[in-house]
Design a protein around this motif. Structure first.
Motif: not given
Length: 275
Positions: A158-168
């Motif tokens: 069970n894996a997740k990755a968070v990708l940053a954007g211009r806005y949180r």
């Protein structure tokens, strides 16, 4: 919040430390590679760019690529904008998938895999249990006279990755229904060094679980803590860069199972900005 412990030296002994200062040097030479994580081509993709999604298995951010096998995938998606979209790809290929980044808000890559079986000799199995904070399983094996028996285990990823954007976007703080899930209680892609998380198993808080944070820039150092009664952990991440949070939960398999134990591996990867 949970307290932390520091594990140092060849003996692997534990000493209590303050929960926000549990920076430590991990014992080298784990019995078996047991980290599974998502490694995107960029944790901060530009809008409209193509993100390749690598799946990795190994330890301390050193791992082998896991090629895509559709028969083993239960869920492989990206949550961005207002939608959850499947990540496309071809079997037997690394990277495992590609998608176009929306790039405006924080996005989340999700992977859920079907069960795989492994059999380990008794000593290696016990070492693996100890390294993952599963001392209660070691004790149960001894209580049942199974300490000399090989460990037969079926594990789920069970894996997740968070990708940053211009806005949180606080969407990444909402559980997404994985059987074992590390849920950040705030968007982890900013400059905040303190990260609050909650561990959920089947949607319920899991207490007493070992949680480990590893920095990609200093992979042999990490932070080890245990979740509190509400399944929560507060960690201080002392440096910027890419981090992996990982945890393993194990329980005895059912009576009619062809294995003795079932486990779920959970991981969360993201890039933290500098202060």
């Amino acid at each position: 919040m949970a307290t932390g412990h520091c594990r140092t030296g060849a003996s692997g002994q534990w000493t209590r430390v303050y929960p926000v200062c549990a920076f430590l040097l991990l014992v080298a030479g784990r019995a078996d590679a047991h980290d599974f994580w998502i490694e995107p081509s960029s944790f901060r993709p530009k809008p409209g760019s193509v993100v390749s999604v690598g799946l990795r298995v190994g330890e301390n951010f050193i791992g082998d690529p896991v090629r895509r096998h559709s028969s083993l995938i239960k869920r492989f998606t990206v949550l961005q904008g207002e939608e959850e979209q499947p990540i496309s790809g071809s079997d037997n290929i690394d990277p495992a998938g590609l998608f176009e980044a929306e790039g405006q808000e924080t996005a989340l890559i999700v992977y859920e895999g079907g069960g795989s079986q492994v059999d380990l000799p008794a000593k290696r199995f016990d070492d693996y249990l100890i390294q993952n904070g599963l001392s209660e399983i070691v004790a149960e094996r001894a209580r049942r006279g199974e300490q000399d028996r090989a460990g037969r285990e079926r594990f789920y990823r069970n894996a997740k990755a968070v990708l940053a954007g211009r806005y949180r976007n606080d969407r990444v703080t909402i559980p997404i229904g994985l059987r074992y899930e590390i849920v950040p209680l705030e968007d982890p892609t900013g400059e905040t060094a303190t990260l609050d998380m909650q561990l959920l198993f089947n949607g319920e808080p899991l207490s007493g679980a070992q949680v480990e944070a590893i920095s990609r820039d200093w992979p042999k150092a990490g932070i080890v803590m245990q979740s509190d009664a509400e399944g929560k952990v507060r960690m201080h991440l002392p440096q910027a860069g890419v981090w992996m949070i990982r945890s393993v939960h194990m329980r005895r398999a059912g009576w009619f199972s062809d294995v003795d134990w079932e486990s779920d591996w959970a991981s969360l990867t993201f890039e933290r900005l500098g202060d």
